[in-house]
Design a protein around this motif. Sequence first.
Motif, short mmCIF file in Angstrom:
data_model
loop_
_atom_site.label_atom_id
_atom_site.label_comp_id
_atom_site.label_asym_id
_atom_site.label_seq_id
_atom_site.Cartn_x
_atom_site.Cartn_y
_atom_site.Cartn_z
N ASP A 114 0.89 -1.29 0.18
CA ASP A 114 0.00 -0.04 0.07
C ASP A 114 0.79 1.32 0.20
O ASP A 114 0.42 2.16 -0.63
CB ASP A 114 -1.16 -0.01 1.22
N TYR A 118 1.98 1.73 -3.49
CA TYR A 118 1.07 2.13 -4.39
C TYR A 118 0.48 3.40 -4.25
O TYR A 118 0.08 4.14 -5.04
CB TYR A 118 -0.09 0.87 -3.84
N ARG A 119 0.72 3.86 -3.01
CA ARG A 119 0.44 5.44 -2.85
C ARG A 119 1.39 6.63 -2.92
O ARG A 119 1.38 7.60 -2.71
CB ARG A 119 -0.31 5.44 -1.46
N HIS A 150 -1.91 5.06 -7.40
CA HIS A 150 -3.42 5.31 -7.12
C HIS A 150 -3.95 6.35 -7.83
O HIS A 150 -5.10 6.39 -8.33
CB HIS A 150 -3.35 5.39 -5.64
N ASN A 170 -6.54 6.15 -10.64
CA ASN A 170 -8.27 6.92 -10.69
C ASN A 170 -8.24 7.78 -11.88
O ASN A 170 -9.29 7.86 -12.30
CB ASN A 170 -8.16 7.67 -9.16
N GLU A 183 -11.08 5.12 -3.01
CA GLU A 183 -9.82 5.45 -2.01
C GLU A 183 -9.04 4.14 -2.06
O GLU A 183 -8.04 3.94 -1.53
CB GLU A 183 -10.33 5.65 -0.79
N ASN A 184 -9.73 2.85 -2.59
CA ASN A 184 -8.91 1.62 -2.37
C ASN A 184 -9.00 0.82 -3.57
O ASN A 184 -9.74 1.02 -4.58
CB ASN A 184 -9.47 0.61 -1.22
N LEU A 185 -7.86 0.08 -3.94
CA LEU A 185 -7.72 -0.57 -5.06
C LEU A 185 -8.77 -1.75 -5.35
O LEU A 185 -9.04 -1.63 -6.64
CB LEU A 185 -6.13 -1.32 -5.06
#
Length: 104
Positions: free
Chosen positions: A28, A31-32, A43, A47, A76-78
Amino acid sequence: MKDHYVTFAGYNAWANRRLYEAAALLSDTEYRADKGAFFKSMHGTLNHLLATDRIWMKRFTGEGEAPNKLDAVLFENLAPLRAARDREDARISAYIAGLTEGEL
């Protein structure tokens, strides 16, 4: 000509599946992480890609949700983002399949 567009839509869905498979392998934090890209992180970029497809599909069909900015964070989440991506790819493929040669 239509066969080309059907192929393009299929390729787009395939490429998106591969992209999400790779994203799912990241922690995470990775990813962010802000990597200095225009939409900062993986992320943000994923989006953005969904947002732009929704904007274009709204223009083409007059239907569906379309954000009013390119950096909208739709999910907000994958996991839910990935599910929405799959639905949008199916929508794109169905739209293309429904077009006639004349409409293209």
